[in-house]
Structures are given as structure tokens and as C-alpha cells.
Design an enzyme around this catalytic site. Structure first.
Site, mmCIF file in Angstrom:
data_model
loop_
_atom_site.group_PDB
_atom_site.id
_atom_site.type_symbol
_atom_site.label_atom_id
_atom_site.label_comp_id
_atom_site.label_asym_id
_atom_site.label_seq_id
_atom_site.Cartn_x
_atom_site.Cartn_y
_atom_site.Cartn_z
ATOM 1 N N HIS A 95 0.837 -1.201 0.000
ATOM 2 C CA HIS A 95 0.000 0.000 0.000
ATOM 3 C C HIS A 95 0.871 1.250 0.000
ATOM 4 O O HIS A 95 1.966 1.274 0.569
ATOM 5 C CB HIS A 95 -1.007 0.002 1.160
ATOM 6 C CG HIS A 95 -0.408 0.009 2.533
ATOM 7 N ND1 HIS A 95 -0.043 1.171 3.188
ATOM 8 C CD2 HIS A 95 -0.146 -0.996 3.408
ATOM 9 C CE1 HIS A 95 0.416 0.880 4.393
ATOM 10 N NE2 HIS A 95 0.366 -0.423 4.562
ATOM 11 N N ASP A 126 -0.074 4.443 1.001
ATOM 12 C CA ASP A 126 -0.333 5.436 2.038
ATOM 13 C C ASP A 126 0.430 5.123 3.318
ATOM 14 O O ASP A 126 0.869 3.992 3.546
ATOM 15 C CB ASP A 126 -1.832 5.517 2.338
ATOM 16 C CG ASP A 126 -2.431 4.166 2.747
ATOM 17 O OD1 ASP A 126 -2.072 3.143 2.125
ATOM 18 O OD2 ASP A 126 -3.237 4.128 3.694
ATOM 19 N N GLU A 128 -4.984 1.868 2.642
ATOM 20 C CA GLU A 128 -5.022 0.699 3.533
ATOM 21 C C GLU A 128 -5.162 1.105 4.987
ATOM 22 O O GLU A 128 -5.850 0.430 5.771
ATOM 23 C CB GLU A 128 -3.752 -0.131 3.342
ATOM 24 C CG GLU A 128 -3.745 -1.470 4.091
ATOM 25 C CD GLU A 128 -3.276 -1.373 5.531
ATOM 26 O OE1 GLU A 128 -3.522 -2.317 6.307
ATOM 27 O OE2 GLU A 128 -2.648 -0.356 5.891
#
Length: 430
Positions: free
Chosen positions: A41, A43, A110
Site C-alpha cells: 500500500h 499510504d 489501507e
């Protein structure tokens, strides 16, 4: 940016999902074989700092000091982002292709449950009718100092083959309130009632699961031969010592207890508006991480039973606050062995199955593969795991290089037999 394939292939841009999430597709040597999917992910969580716990480097600088890369996301989850793309770039630059067609899926949210990222990535694959031989996402790591009986300097790779669920229960208590100078002498205030309910929950934890076939049972059984005396004897004879060992585990450490039972954590309490007013309503939120052998209903029933007070109203918070425990991946499969072999070659560490106590984007991918693994190929000590969502998150350049090598070996090695051929499907036992 587009990823360059081989000299005889075109530049292929990634598919963009909801502006920020990305899907890369790299053709395999044999297009007839079922593809695999690697996940990470993009983020990160915020990076607060204060005088008592300062960051050594700017958490968003990416500074490299003495071979150490500093910054938020270094081990959650930029190392997998860079490792997967770096591995594929090296393979393609050498004019090669992975054994199987490989998708690299990278969600952008996420940390807030993936509703706009991984959930939409999963929808794309369902619409395209794409199934995977196996899926590998972030998860457990190669840890030292975490397992009793194993030398503290010896690293063990734990691969999450099942993931706990999550639920939130709201407790609320109402009363007449009143002035604090004349509190009632013949009844409990809402705050007192709530306090008793919280103590009841904390004092009466959900019963643990350590039966044959549960995942942490499998973890310790696989490690029994590597343990020192007397744990090697205990873990080799769970038929005799299993009940005793379960009682030991719930007292041994926070991690051990979380691996064998549904956890209970009161995370929010609110009541009272002014110092001289007795609160007329008090609310609390209880967060449970659900063991795969429990259910949402069984945990709700447990809470009601141990509180045992009609003055306390219990309400299950639905929607995004409920995540079911995942299906179980069969760790006896050839795909698990691929991970074992890559870990042994790159990290010289033993690999065993484990239970993932947190949640990952894999919650959205259950319908895409029967084989889902949660594993980040990085060596850490138990103390170093505190960097997750903490200050001074970092990773060495050597560790990042090993991550690239792990992914290269994983996609360039063929398993002996596909899952379809073996028709392996593990029963829902953890």
C-alpha cells in the site's frame, strides 16, 4: 510511471484505480499458467513528534544516513512498494520475465481500511474474471526475540496464513444525573455502572483457542524441534500438555495472548460535560479482534454474559466496523514452500505459518485466491517492531536490497505443482 518490460515488449503503464491506486501487469513466461499477485500500500499514517519522542530525521525526507533510510513508511509499507517494483525492474532490465504473469497491486488507503483502494482493485479483478495462484501482501515478518525457547538472536519468518477479524461494541448507560454536591446514596451513577462493566470485560477475557489445527498451535508445533528444553518437550506433546500450555500462553505476553484468543480493548470512553454535574449518559467503545474460531455473535453474547447488567445497553456497530475473520490458507501447499525457499536462500531463516492479529488489504481479496499469505520479507528484532506507527521509522539499505532479492527469487522460481492440480483447500480451522 510506466514500467519498462523487455526490449521486445512495449512500455506498459499501470492501471489507475480511483486516481491513486495502481495495478501493474507483467507478462509471465507461460501465459497459460494462473497469475500471482503481489500487494503493497502506498499510504502511510501521520508522523507526529514531540520533545520527549523526537524524530532524528524529518519523517518525510527519506534521508539516508550511514546506510539507514529514515522516514515514515520505511517498514510500513514503502519497503514492499520499492522491493516489488525494484525486483521487477531488475528482472525486466535483464531481458527476462517472471515464471507466471505477475500483477502488482498497490492501494492508497489501507490505513483507513481500503474502501477506495483495495476494495476497488478487487472489484476490477472480479469484473475481469481473474483468479490468482496465490496472493502475497504485507503482514508478519522475520522476527527475533519474540518466541520463547528460540535463541533471542535467531530470526524466524512468520507468514500469516489467516487473519483475525474485527468488531466494535458500543456500551451506553443512562441515568438522572444531578448536582455533584449531593450524589445519590442509594443508586449507582452511570459512570459507576460503566466502570463496573468495563472491569467485568477486562477481568473475563474471551476463552482462548489452542486446539489441534488452530494456527498458533501449528506455529509452535512447527518450531518444537528448534526450541530449548523444556519447551521443546511441551511443544512436541500438545496431546498431553496442550491444556497447560494454553494457560501459559495467555499469561506469557501480549502477542501470545492475542494469537490464541479474541482480544478485548476498551478504546473510547465519554461521559460528563462539567465538573459539578453528575453525568446522565456515559458511552464506551469496545474493540474486539476476532479469533477465527469465534464469531461476531459469539463475542457479543460473551460481552452481554460477563457484564450481566440490564442497565448497560450493548449495540454492535455495523458497516465498516465489522471485519470477519479470514479463510485459512493451507500452509502445506507448494506456494507456501516457494516462500519458505526464498526466505531460506535470502535470509537463512526458518519459515512457519502464523496468525495475523491485525488487518490488511487482503480482506478484500478472499474471492480472488484460495492461497493468501501475509508476509513482509524484512528482518527485525522484537524491539524494532515498535517503529510501526511510531517515531524514527527506518530501514537499512542492505535490508531493502534483500527485499528486492526475495521478490526476484519468488517470481523467478516455479512451484512443483499448481494449486489447481493439487486441488488443495484448507478447512476453516485456525
Amino acid at each position: 510511471k510506466p514500467i519498462m518490460l523487455c526490449a521486445h515488449l512495449d512500455v506498459v503503464p499501470p492501471i489507475t484505480i480511483n486516481e491513486y491506486s495502481l495495478i501493474f501487469k507483467i507478462p509471465g513466461q507461460d501465459p497459460k499458467k494462473k497469475p500471482i499477485m503481489l500487494c503493497a500500500h502506498l499510504d502511510v499514517v501521520p508522523a507526529p513528534t514531540n520533545e520527549d519522542y523526537p524524530w532524528v530525521c524529518d519523517p518525510f525526507s527519506g534521508d539516508i544516513v550511514n546506510g539507514i533510510i529514515h522516514g515514515r513508511g520505511a517498514i510500513d509499507n514503502k519497503h514492499n512498494v520499492v522491493g516489488q517494483l525494484g525486483a521487477m525492474e531488475e528482472i525486466l532490465r535483464n531481458g527476462d520475465l517472471p515464471k507466471r504473469t505477475t500483477y502488482i497491486s498497490m492501494g492508497h488507503d489501507e490505513e483507513i481500511q481500503g474502501f477506495d483502494g483495495a476494495a476497488c482493485i478487487a472489484r476490477y479483478f472480479k469484473e475481469e474474471k481473474i483468479q490468482f495462484e496465490f496472493i502475497l501482501d504485507e503482514g508478519m515478518m522475520i522476527i527475533s526475540g519474540a518466541i520463547p525457547g528460540i535463541p533471542k538472536d535467531e530470526h524466524i519468518a512468520l507468514v500469516g496464513c489467516v487473519e483475525k477479524g474485527m468488531m466494535c461494541v458500543e456500551l451506553s448507560v443512562k441515568g438522572p444525573g444531578g448536582h455533584s454536591s449531593i450524589p445519590p446514596i442509594d443508586q449507582d451513577s452511570p459512570l459507576k455502572v460503566m466502570g463496573k462493566a468495563i472491569v467485568a470485560l477486562e477481568s473475563n477475557q474471551v476463552p482462548a483457542h489452542f486446539e489441534e489445527g488452530t494456527m498458533f498451535h501449528n506455529t509452535l508445533k512447527e518450531l518444537a524441534g528448534d526450541m530449548s528444553f523444556p519447551l521443546n518437550i511441551l511443544c512436541s506433546n500438545f496431546w498431553l500438555f496442550g491444556g497447560l500450555f494454553k494457560q501459559i500462553l495467555v499469561r506469557a505476553s501480549n502477542g501470545a495472548a492475542a494469537s490464541v484468543r479474541t482480544t478485548t480493548a476498551v478504546t473510547k470512553v465519554h461521559g460528563g460535560e462539567k465538573y459539578n454535574i453528575i453525568a446522565s449518559e456515559v458511552k464506551a467503545i469496545v474493540n474486539h479482534r476476532i479469533h477465527p474460531n469465534d464469531t461476531v455473535q459469539s463475542i457479543l453474547d460473551h460481552d452481554r454474559r460477563v457484564i450481566n447488567d440490564p442497565r448497560v445497553n450493548l449495540r454492535l456497530l455495523g458497516g465498516r466496523n465489522i471485519i470477519q475473520p479470514s479463510p485459512v490458507t493451507n500452509y502445506k501447499s507448494s506456494n507456501f514452500k516457494l516462500i519458505q525457499d526464498a526466505v531460506q536462500t535470502i535470509f537463512d531463516a526458518k519459515t512457519v505459518p502464523g496468525i495475523m492479529v491485525g488487518n490488511t488489504d487482503t480482506r478484500w481479496y478472499w474471492d480472488l485466491s484460495d492461497q493468501i499469505f501475509r508476509f513482509s520479507p524484512v528482518k527485525l528484532t522484537l524491539m524494532e517492531t515498535k517503529m510501526f506507527h511510531g517515531v524514527n521509522e527506518k530501514i537499512s539499505t542492505d535490508a531493502l536490497s534483500n527485499i528486492v532479492d526475495f521478490y526476484k527469487m519468488l517470481v523467478m522460481t516455479e512451484n512443483e505443482c499448481s494449486l489447481d492440480a493439487l486441488n488443495e483447500r484448507s478447512p476453516l480451522v485456525t
